[in-house]
Motif scaffolding. Structure first.
Motif, PDB file in Angstrom:
ATOM      1  N   THR A  84       1.232  -1.164   0.014  1.00 42.46           N
ATOM      2  CA  THR A  84      -0.134   0.367  -0.129  1.00 42.46           C
ATOM      3  C   THR A  84       1.046   1.351  -0.076  1.00 42.46           C
ATOM      4  OG1 THR A  84      -1.300  -0.965   1.314  1.00 42.46           O
ATOM      5  CG2 THR A  84      -1.904   1.718   1.061  1.00 42.46           C
ATOM      6  N   ALA A  85       1.961   0.938   0.958  1.00 41.93           N
ATOM      7  CA  ALA A  85       3.045   1.916   0.683  1.00 41.93           C
ATOM      8  C   ALA A  85       3.679   2.558  -0.496  1.00 41.93           C
ATOM      9  CB  ALA A  85       3.823   1.829   2.253  1.00 41.93           C
ATOM     10  N   LYS A  86       3.768   1.476  -1.165  1.00 45.48           N
ATOM     11  CA  LYS A  86       4.150   1.409  -2.627  1.00 45.48           C
ATOM     12  C   LYS A  86       3.273   2.699  -3.592  1.00 45.48           C
ATOM     13  CE  LYS A  86       8.559   0.551  -2.354  1.00 45.48           C
ATOM     14  NZ  LYS A  86      10.070   1.369  -2.795  1.00 45.48           N
ATOM     15  N   THR A  87       2.166   2.593  -3.113  1.00 46.78           N
ATOM     16  CA  THR A  87       1.248   2.523  -4.498  1.00 46.78           C
ATOM     17  C   THR A  87       1.403   4.728  -3.796  1.00 46.78           C
ATOM     18  OG1 THR A  87      -0.789   2.210  -2.958  1.00 46.78           O
ATOM     19  CG2 THR A  87      -0.101   1.051  -4.320  1.00 46.78           C
ATOM     20  N   VAL A  88       1.942   5.000  -3.438  1.00 47.08           N
ATOM     21  CA  VAL A  88       1.720   6.403  -3.138  1.00 47.08           C
ATOM     22  C   VAL A  88       2.445   7.006  -2.923  1.00 47.08           C
ATOM     23  CG1 VAL A  88      -1.098   5.957  -2.787  1.00 47.08           C
ATOM     24  CG2 VAL A  88       0.933   6.162  -0.544  1.00 47.08           C
ATOM     25  N   SER A  89       4.357   6.460  -2.594  1.00 45.99           N
ATOM     26  CA  SER A  89       5.439   7.203  -2.306  1.00 45.99           C
ATOM     27  C   SER A  89       6.754   5.837  -2.897  1.00 45.99           C
ATOM     28  CB  SER A  89       4.688   7.012  -0.827  1.00 45.99           C
ATOM     29  OG  SER A  89       5.627   5.596  -0.574  1.00 45.99           O
ATOM     30  N   ASP A  90       8.212   6.558  -3.093  1.00 47.44           N
ATOM     31  CA  ASP A  90       9.238   5.844  -2.918  1.00 47.44           C
ATOM     32  C   ASP A  90      10.175   5.683  -2.196  1.00 47.44           C
ATOM     33  OD1 ASP A  90       8.091   6.387  -5.684  1.00 47.44           O
ATOM     34  OD2 ASP A  90       9.106   8.526  -5.747  1.00 47.44           O
ATOM     35  N   ALA A  91       8.694   6.117  -0.487  1.00 47.27           N
ATOM     36  CA  ALA A  91       9.521   5.052   0.363  1.00 47.27           C
ATOM     37  C   ALA A  91      10.180   4.098   0.495  1.00 47.27           C
ATOM     38  CB  ALA A  91       8.982   5.156   1.687  1.00 47.27           C
ATOM     39  N   PHE A  92      11.395   3.569   0.974  1.00 43.62           N
ATOM     40  CA  PHE A  92      11.914   1.930   1.144  1.00 43.62           C
ATOM     41  C   PHE A  92      11.138   1.450   1.810  1.00 43.62           C
ATOM     42  CE2 PHE A  92      15.081  -0.893   2.874  1.00 43.62           C
ATOM     43  CZ  PHE A  92      16.130  -1.173   1.670  1.00 43.62           C
ATOM     44  N   THR A  93      11.005   0.242   1.883  1.00 43.83           N
ATOM     45  CA  THR A  93       9.855  -0.630   2.777  1.00 43.83           C
ATOM     46  C   THR A  93      10.851  -1.809   3.330  1.00 43.83           C
ATOM     47  OG1 THR A  93       9.301  -1.412   0.434  1.00 43.83           O
ATOM     48  CG2 THR A  93       7.914   0.090   1.775  1.00 43.83           C
ATOM     49  N   ILE A  94      10.491  -1.532   4.692  1.00 37.67           N
ATOM     50  CA  ILE A  94      10.667  -2.981   5.389  1.00 37.67           C
ATOM     51  C   ILE A  94       9.514  -4.382   5.585  1.00 37.67           C
ATOM     52  CG2 ILE A  94      12.178  -4.446   6.537  1.00 37.67           C
ATOM     53  CD1 ILE A  94      14.299  -1.805   6.832  1.00 37.67           C
ATOM     54  N   ALA A  95      10.098  -5.533   5.252  1.00 44.05           N
ATOM     55  CA  ALA A  95       8.296  -6.426   5.805  1.00 44.05           C
ATOM     56  C   ALA A  95       8.851  -7.007   6.677  1.00 44.05           C
ATOM     57  CB  ALA A  95       8.047  -6.753   4.441  1.00 44.05           C
ATOM     58  N   ARG A  96       8.765  -7.065   7.897  1.00 44.87           N
ATOM     59  CA  ARG A  96       9.236  -8.648   8.460  1.00 44.87           C
ATOM     60  C   ARG A  96       7.922  -9.597   9.087  1.00 44.87           C
ATOM     61  NH1 ARG A  96       6.682  -8.845  14.722  1.00 44.87           N
ATOM     62  NH2 ARG A  96       7.397 -11.161  15.535  1.00 44.87           N
ATOM     63  N   VAL A  97       8.620 -10.621   8.428  1.00 41.73           N
ATOM     64  CA  VAL A  97       7.719 -11.882   8.162  1.00 41.73           C
ATOM     65  C   VAL A  97       8.128 -13.092   9.072  1.00 41.73           C
ATOM     66  CG1 VAL A  97       7.241 -11.519   6.158  1.00 41.73           C
ATOM     67  CG2 VAL A  97       8.566 -13.082   6.276  1.00 41.73           C
ATOM     68  N   LYS A  98       7.659 -14.273   9.353  1.00 40.85           N
ATOM     69  CA  LYS A  98       8.107 -15.294  10.191  1.00 40.85           C
ATOM     70  C   LYS A  98       8.199 -16.513   8.507  1.00 40.85           C
ATOM     71  CE  LYS A  98       5.710 -14.294  14.249  1.00 40.85           C
ATOM     72  NZ  LYS A  98       4.711 -14.386  15.233  1.00 40.85           N
ATOM     73  N   ARG A  99       7.466 -16.522   8.046  1.00 41.74           N
ATOM     74  CA  ARG A  99       6.890 -17.732   7.170  1.00 41.74           C
ATOM     75  C   ARG A  99       8.035 -17.775   6.156  1.00 41.74           C
ATOM     76  NH1 ARG A  99       0.732 -17.924   5.543  1.00 41.74           N
ATOM     77  NH2 ARG A  99       1.260 -18.912   3.590  1.00 41.74           N
ATOM     78  N   THR A 100       9.356 -18.938   6.076  1.00 43.81           N
ATOM     79  CA  THR A 100       9.562 -18.523   4.729  1.00 43.81           C
ATOM     80  C   THR A 100       9.486 -18.647   3.219  1.00 43.81           C
ATOM     81  OG1 THR A 100      10.322 -21.331   5.547  1.00 43.81           O
ATOM     82  CG2 THR A 100      11.305 -19.289   6.364  1.00 43.81           C
ATOM     83  N   GLU A 101       8.047 -19.309   3.479  1.00 39.96           N
ATOM     84  CA  GLU A 101       7.471 -19.197   2.489  1.00 39.96           C
ATOM     85  C   GLU A 101       7.735 -18.164   1.347  1.00 39.96           C
ATOM     86  OE1 GLU A 101       4.707 -21.735   4.315  1.00 39.96           O
ATOM     87  OE2 GLU A 101       6.433 -20.635   4.818  1.00 39.96           O
ATOM     88  N   PHE A 102       7.437 -16.911   1.821  1.00 45.66           N
ATOM     89  CA  PHE A 102       7.335 -15.349   1.719  1.00 45.66           C
ATOM     90  C   PHE A 102       8.176 -15.127   1.254  1.00 45.66           C
ATOM     91  CE2 PHE A 102       2.763 -15.234   3.938  1.00 45.66           C
ATOM     92  CZ  PHE A 102       2.216 -14.817   3.464  1.00 45.66           C
ATOM     93  N   LEU A 103      10.048 -15.145   2.129  1.00 43.98           N
ATOM     94  CA  LEU A 103      10.904 -14.766   1.809  1.00 43.98           C
ATOM     95  C   LEU A 103      11.377 -15.298   0.725  1.00 43.98           C
ATOM     96  CD1 LEU A 103      13.928 -13.472   2.667  1.00 43.98           C
ATOM     97  CD2 LEU A 103      14.311 -15.594   4.430  1.00 43.98           C
ATOM     98  N   ASP A 104      11.480 -16.949   0.945  1.00 44.39           N
ATOM     99  CA  ASP A 104      11.717 -17.225  -0.724  1.00 44.39           C
ATOM    100  C   ASP A 104      10.830 -16.956  -2.466  1.00 44.39           C
ATOM    101  OD1 ASP A 104      12.833 -19.345   0.705  1.00 44.39           O
ATOM    102  OD2 ASP A 104      11.594 -20.586   0.523  1.00 44.39           O
ATOM    103  N   THR A 105       9.324 -16.442  -1.929  1.00 45.26           N
ATOM    104  CA  THR A 105       8.745 -15.295  -3.071  1.00 45.26           C
ATOM    105  C   THR A 105       9.438 -14.181  -3.010  1.00 45.26           C
ATOM    106  OG1 THR A 105       6.738 -16.758  -2.666  1.00 45.26           O
ATOM    107  CG2 THR A 105       6.970 -15.241  -3.909  1.00 45.26           C
ATOM    108  N   TRP A 106       9.952 -13.797  -2.138  1.00 49.97           N
ATOM    109  CA  TRP A 106      10.511 -12.679  -2.226  1.00 49.97           C
ATOM    110  C   TRP A 106      11.795 -12.228  -2.654  1.00 49.97           C
ATOM    111  CZ3 TRP A 106      14.713 -10.709   0.275  1.00 49.97           C
ATOM    112  CH2 TRP A 106      14.713  -8.956   0.251  1.00 49.97           C
ATOM    113  N   SER A 107      12.339 -13.235  -1.906  1.00 53.18           N
ATOM    114  CA  SER A 107      14.359 -13.262  -2.660  1.00 53.18           C
ATOM    115  C   SER A 107      14.063 -14.181  -4.314  1.00 53.18           C
ATOM    116  CB  SER A 107      15.148 -14.433  -1.999  1.00 53.18           C
ATOM    117  OG  SER A 107      14.937 -14.571  -1.158  1.00 53.18           O
TER     118      SER A 107
END
Length: 445
Positions: A84-107
């Protein structure tokens, strides 16, 4: 820098605390009481609201934000907030997750989810456990300069060979620096005549071999063998990741999991591990499976109370060393006081990783010491640095008390820092800094 932090739990509040003195921080949480209570402790702008809501983000000033850190306990919430933040800004975004599946997709896909940097709590915790396990007696371990430099924390126990010695006498390793002594909550920068007392915690920085030799000098001879017999109690995601990392190091861990389905899944995925379907509170089982002979027992069960119980039980039957996961950061010192060798708090590990991205651009790595009493920074020295083209002794004269240059690397080679060592532009310096002078020092290094 203008930073929006979403989530005022342990991770969010720790991050906000580290930023508040030198940055503009907006702290968003759905629980207004929680946010309001933190404003009495931190110089932040509180905002009650939903961090995934565009209206809330706009109220928080997303248009001028340099960074958005989403660190609630919900993986999906954090990802949606960043998107949501990326739709209206160029801010650097950091997300914390627990599930490694999300990390694998993002990587695997650059810019996936609208997240610029993703931190996986379970994986970071497992990595921390394995680092600590590899160094006898260490309470905390971090690597810097691509592995050329290691920082470690040790507690001085009764009978320790360095107890009641001066730092000059205890410093028997060429490539090792005593960076600090922690005593009764105070941080002391040691001098040659400083006496190390029982109960102190010492922070050392050096090349990996010197730190390992120092660790071995503090460890009873019977505990000096290589880690071989590792038992992981609890097949949680942290337990799974810990076992996987041990497997990668050629160790065949034993995993104890009470749930039949989960035990079966673990056995299928971890082909070099031995999986038991059993209750780890069964003393007869612990003896039958030789947990009493274990070099290391890691507890990753679903509650702090169970982790404490099993850790103490493992020590009682004879296990050499225990490392336990503690979700409640307030319990860390308590667990270690009553007998757990090392307590690892996933939220603290995560906050440390995220905090690294909020430091000066030339800060390469960071380790937070004892709940932010001090920090160890790795900086790449540029022409504007106070250290550039000066001896360490000369630079130290312009630095406040509470700062120690623990190591220098040049072109990937370790340099033992001495007073007459000249630090050059392009070097990497690993520096211990007391939190009380951090804001003054970090920008000058």
């Amino acid at each position: 820098m203008y930073v929006i932090v979403i989530g005022a739990g342990e991770v969010g509040s720790n991050i906000a605390a580290s930023l508040a003195d030198s940055h503009e921080v907006v702290l968003i949480d759905r629980d207004g009481d929680v946010v309001d209570s933190l404003t009495y402790e931190l110089d932040v702008l509180p905002l009650e609201g939903d961090g995934t809501s565009l209206d809330t983000l706009e109220e928080a000033g997303i248009a001028q934000a340099d960074m958005v850190i989403a660190c609630t306990d919900g993986d999906e919430t954090n990802i949606v907030a960043c998107a949501t933040a990326k739709t209206v800004s160029d801010a650097f975004t950091i997300a914390r997750v627990k599930r490694t599946e999300f990390l694998d997709t993002w990587s695997g896909v650059e810019g996936a989810f609208g997240v610029d940097f993703m931190v996986c709590t379970d994986l970071l915790t497992a990595q921390s456990i394995v680092r600590i396990a590899g160094l006898p007696g260490a309470r905390d371990v971090d690597s810097f300069a691509d592995g050329c430099v290691r920082m470690a924390e040790f507690e001085v126990s009764e009978g320790s060979p360095i107890a009641d010695e001066t730092v000059a006498d205890a410093d028997r390793f060429e490539s090792l620096t005593f960076a600090a002594i922690l005593r009764n909550g105070d941080v002391t920068i040691p001098r040659g005549d400083s006496v190390i007392e029982v109960g102190d915690k010492v922070i050392v920085i050096g090349n990996p071999e010197s730190v390992r030799q120092f660790a071995r000098s503090l460890t009873p001879a019977e505990d000096l063998g290589e880690i071989e017999d590792v038992y992981i109690i609890g097949g949680s995601e942290i337990g799974f990741q810990t076992a996987r990392l041990f497997e990668e190091r050629g160790i065949r861990p034993h995993i104890v999991e009470a749930d039949p389905g989960r035990a079966r899944d673990l056995a299928e995925e971890l082909t070099r591990s031995i999986v038991f379907e059993n209750d780890a509170t069964d003393v007869e089982f612990l003896h039958e499976e030789h947990v009493d002979e274990a070099d290391l027992v890691v507890t990753t069960l679903e509650s702090d109370e169970k982790n404490l119980l099993v850790s103490l039980l493992a020590k009682r039957v004879g296990a050499t060393r225990t490392v336990t996961v503690v979700e409640n950061g307030r319990y860390v010192d308590l667990f270690e006081t009553v007998g757990v060798d090392v307590a690892v708090n996933p939220r603290e590990v995560t906050a440390e990783e995220i905090t690294r991205f909020t430091r000066e651009e030339h800060t390469e790595n960071i380790a937070i010491i004892e709940s932010d009493r001090a920090e160890v920074l790795e900086v790449e020295v540029d022409g504007e640095s106070l250290l550039a083209n000066r001896t360490i002794a000369d630079a130290a004269a312009d630095l406040p008390e509470g700062v120690v240059v623990g190591a220098v690397t040049r072109n990937g080679q370790f340099i033992t820092p001495r007073g007459n060592t000249v630090v050059e532009v392009g070097d990497h310096a690993v520096v211990f800094v007391d939190t009380n002078v951090l804001d003054d020092v970090a920008s000058r290094l």
